[in-house]
Write an enzyme that holds these catalytic residues in place. Structure first.
Site, PDB file in Angstrom:
ATOM      1  N   TYR A  59       0.846  -1.198   0.000  1.00  0.00           N
ATOM      2  CA  TYR A  59       0.000   0.000   0.000  1.00  0.00           C
ATOM      3  C   TYR A  59       0.876   1.239   0.000  1.00  0.00           C
ATOM      4  O   TYR A  59       2.012   1.223   0.480  1.00  0.00           O
ATOM      5  CB  TYR A  59      -0.937   0.014   1.219  1.00  0.00           C
ATOM      6  CG  TYR A  59      -0.220   0.153   2.549  1.00  0.00           C
ATOM      7  CD1 TYR A  59       0.246  -0.958   3.225  1.00  0.00           C
ATOM      8  CD2 TYR A  59       0.030   1.412   3.103  1.00  0.00           C
ATOM      9  CE1 TYR A  59       0.918  -0.834   4.438  1.00  0.00           C
ATOM     10  CE2 TYR A  59       0.691   1.549   4.303  1.00  0.00           C
ATOM     11  CZ  TYR A  59       1.144   0.425   4.969  1.00  0.00           C
ATOM     12  OH  TYR A  59       1.825   0.549   6.156  1.00  0.00           O
ATOM     13  N   CYS A  60       0.346   2.309  -0.599  1.00  0.00           N
ATOM     14  CA  CYS A  60       1.039   3.607  -0.564  1.00  0.00           C
ATOM     15  C   CYS A  60      -0.039   4.686  -0.584  1.00  0.00           C
ATOM     16  O   CYS A  60      -1.225   4.398  -0.421  1.00  0.00           O
ATOM     17  CB  CYS A  60       2.019   3.747  -1.732  1.00  0.00           C
ATOM     18  SG  CYS A  60       1.231   3.755  -3.347  1.00  0.00           S
ATOM     19  N   THR A  61       0.358   5.931  -0.789  1.00  0.00           N
ATOM     20  CA  THR A  61      -0.576   7.053  -0.647  1.00  0.00           C
ATOM     21  C   THR A  61      -1.769   6.948  -1.601  1.00  0.00           C
ATOM     22  O   THR A  61      -2.912   6.904  -1.171  1.00  0.00           O
ATOM     23  CB  THR A  61       0.168   8.378  -0.883  1.00  0.00           C
ATOM     24  OG1 THR A  61       1.380   8.339  -0.141  1.00  0.00           O
ATOM     25  CG2 THR A  61      -0.678   9.559  -0.460  1.00  0.00           C
TER      26      THR A  61
END
Ligand code: ZN
Ligand code: ZN
Length: 308
Positions: A183-185
């Site tokens: 996951y990331c922004t």
């Protein structure tokens, strides 16, 4: 008072003339008074822009008129004012996100080839209910200081450049046969990282589609996310509700805080968690640059490394 909005999006698609698109995007943003940063490459676009609502809307309509960008997943969030983005940078680069590994991914008209399976926030919850998944943070480790998924693995990366080394040093080999969710922004870094992981032998890799931003819109602080979300503009960090947990710890006094400040050393890009009290009392300097080192408080605000 005007309503300010921030628009975050990316698209992996082959672009034959990124330089022409750079000029179009730059002129479009300038004509609408938008700030932000846009990166174009032969593999697509990665952008964050902000401004007055009616102008951001005009930008959004024009941008999705361009056929290769017509299916883009645009993410809107609230801005605070013109100070969110003091400038506009529109650049052509070799990579949309600086992993220091151009040529690592292949892109076709459907996006990145061979990336992790995308999960909606709802599908993520279904997966977590049936499998023992490991969350793998695809951001820089300083971003995870103030917010992350519950029990996430946070790799030791100062910038995305460090990921290749981090994936190849054996530290995460035990996860190669386990279900892993990156996951990331907003999702762009996972597109690349999940493909890099699969190439290096991780067998069951998922990526959170739309990133933490989309997850937060869906579940707020009632799900598996904990804390504040670091962002690459002068808002620094946002939360999804007043109930957001505060998981960061001031680097100086260890009290709870979600406030991030640049190390004020001119050459340093480190982001430190600082409580309001310590931020007022002293300019933050990381342990590599203790007091007495050359510092320049006040000039560091816009040095965040642009990513997504
Ligand atoms: Zn403190
Ligand atoms: Zn420093």
């Amino acid at each position: 008072m005007a309503d300010y909005k921030v628009l975050l999006f990316y698209c992996f698609t082959p672009l034959s003339d990124p330089e022409a698109l750079r000029l179009w995007q730059r002129d479009l943003c300038e004509s609408l008074g938008l700030g932000g940063r846009i990166i174009l490459s032969k593999d697509g676009i990665n952008a964050t822009v902000g401004g007055e609502l009616r102008n951001v809307k005009k930008y959004w309509r024009k941008t999705k008129e361009y056929e290769p960008f017509s299916q883009v997943d645009f993410k809107w969030s609230d801005g605070t004012g013109p100070e969110d983005f003091p400038g506009l940078r529109v650049r052509v680069r070799e990579e949309l996100v600086g992993f220091g590994a151009p040529g690592e991914i292949a892109v076709d008209e459907h996006g990145v080839v061979g990336g992790g399976s995308p999960l909606t926030p709802e599908a993520l919850h279904e997966l977590v209910a049936t499998k023992d998944v490991t969350f793998f943070d695809a951001r820089n480790s300083w971003e995870a200081q103030i917010g992350r998924f519950s029990e996430a693995v946070v790799p030791t990366v100062r910038t995305s450049h460090d990921f290749v080394k981090e994936l190849e040093n054996g530290k995460y080999d035990h996860l190669k046969d386990e279900p892993v969710v990156t996951y990331c922004t907003g999702g762009v870094r996972c597109e690349i990282l999940s493909a890099m992981m699969i190439t290096r032998g991780f067998r069951e890799v998922y990526q959170l589609a739309g990133g933490i931003v989309r997850y937060g819109e869906t579940f707020g602080d009632q799900g598996l996310w904990e804390g504040a979300l670091s962002v690459f503009d002068n808002r620094k960090a946002v939360t999804f509700s007043p109930e957001a947990a505060v998981i960061g710890r001031c680097f100086r006094c260890d009290s709870a805080s979600s406030r991030l400040e640049n190390c004020t050393h001119l050459e340093c890009r480190r982001q430190l968690v600082v409580c309001d009290g310590c931020a007022v009392a002293d300019v933050p300097l990381c342990d590599a640059h203790p007091s007495g080192a050359q510092s320049a408080a006040g000039v560091s605000a816009s040095r965040s490394i642009p990513e997504g």
